[in-house]
Write an enzyme that holds these catalytic residues in place. Structure first.
Site, PDB file in Angstrom:
ATOM      1  N   SER A 135       0.850  -1.191   0.000  1.00 13.08           N
ATOM      2  CA  SER A 135       0.000   0.000   0.000  1.00 13.08           C
ATOM      3  C   SER A 135       0.886   1.241   0.000  1.00 13.08           C
ATOM      4  CB  SER A 135      -0.870   0.016   1.259  1.00 13.08           C
ATOM      5  OG  SER A 135      -1.505   1.277   1.402  1.00 13.08           O
ATOM      6  N   TYR A 148      -1.243  -0.872  10.474  1.00 15.65           N
ATOM      7  CA  TYR A 148      -1.434  -1.082   9.027  1.00 15.65           C
ATOM      8  C   TYR A 148      -0.227  -0.562   8.240  1.00 15.65           C
ATOM      9  CZ  TYR A 148      -3.617  -1.062   4.412  1.00 15.65           C
ATOM     10  OH  TYR A 148      -3.899  -1.288   3.082  1.00 15.65           O
TER      11      TYR A 148
END
Ligand code: NAP
Length: 248
Positions: A135, A148
């Site tokens: 990501s 995350y």
């Protein structure tokens, strides 16, 4: 050696990738915990001439993923393309010990559990492609998303190391860093998500990058430039800009 393996195919990006790669004659190994969702997807892929093979599995379960890899390899060798896509965002206030454990077990160990059982066979074959879904959030720790962001940073470093190891054997390794994509994961985000893409559009961009053999596939460009710049700034200047942007 044939077929494509996609983890996290029961929704979002994985679902869109399965649809995109569903072509006449293609074998698609689809992995997720929600097998009912995989069964909903399967007829859509059959309609396009593909042969879906559904695997109900939790990527955190190393023994199960090893067993699944052996099953797949026994039926036709290692997949020509493995997309380790399954991932979670974690709790809203995602900087604590529990969230870190939960998120790392899926986003990091789950990726290792997906890829490593196939790696010796891929290296022996001397071909194949590995794609790890990271990501743009991996470039810098973002507010309330420590676990995350850290998991995606870890994947970035791990993918570099695996690429260095595997590519001399003819196995291509790509890291995919999307920006915001409309999926179940982002549906609950209460904040603005600039340059957000639909899942089919993100899948299309991923496939173009993979077809070109890119080591790093990142999009959309404005967000890529933004996060890369943010990561280069002195940390406290980055903090200030983030506070300004979020109004906190
Ligand atoms: N959406 C975004 O804006 C965005 C941006 C950058 C990167 N990403 C990355 O893209 C990937 C896909 O996310 P998404 O946006 O498509 O989210 P999503 O719609 O929530 O899909 C996540 C997928 O991962 C699967 N999954 C989660 N935990 C699993 C487990 N333990 N075992 C097996 N499968 C598991 C889910 O299936 P089950 O629940 O059925 O198991 C689901 O199919 C993730 O790695 C995410 O970090 C997303």
């Amino acid at each position: 050696m044939s077929g494509i393996l996609v983890t996290g195919a029961s929704s979002g990006l994985g679902w869109a990738l399965a649809q995109l790669y569903a072509e006449p004659g293609a074998t698609l190994h689809l992995v997720a915990r929600r097998s009912d969702r995989l069964r909903t997807l399967a007829p859509l892929l059959v309609e396009r001439g593909a042969r879906p093979v559904l695997h109900e599995a939790d990527v955190r379960d190393r023994a199960r993923m090893e067993e699944l890899a052996q099953e797949i390899m026994a039926s036709g060798g290692p997949p020509a393309l493995i997309v380790a896509n399954a991932g979670i965002r974690g709790e809203e206030e995602g900087n604590d010990h529990k969230t870190m454990e939960t998120v790392f077990s899926t986003n990091v160990m789950g990726v290792l559990n997906t890829i490593l059982p196939f790696l010796p066979a891929l290296k022996k074959e001397g071909r194949g492609r590995i794609a790890v879904v990271g990501s743009l959030a991996g470039y810098r720790g973002l507010p309330k998303a420590g676990a995350y962001c850290a998991s995606k940073s870890a994947l970035s470093a791990w993918t570099d190391a695996i690429r260095y190891e595997a590519e001399p054997f003819g196995v291509t390794v790509s890291l995919i860093n999307p920006g915001y994509v409309v999926t179940e994961m982002t549906r609950r985000n209460p904040y603005p998500m600039p340059f957000i893409l639909t899942a089919p559009e993100a899948a299309r961009r991923i496939r173009v990058g993979l077809d070109r053999g890119r080591a790093r596939i990142e999009f959309p460009l404005p967000l890529v430039l933004l996060v890369r710049t943010l990561a280069l700034l002195p940390p406290r200047l980055g903090d200030r800009l983030l506070r300004l942007a979020s109004g906190r």
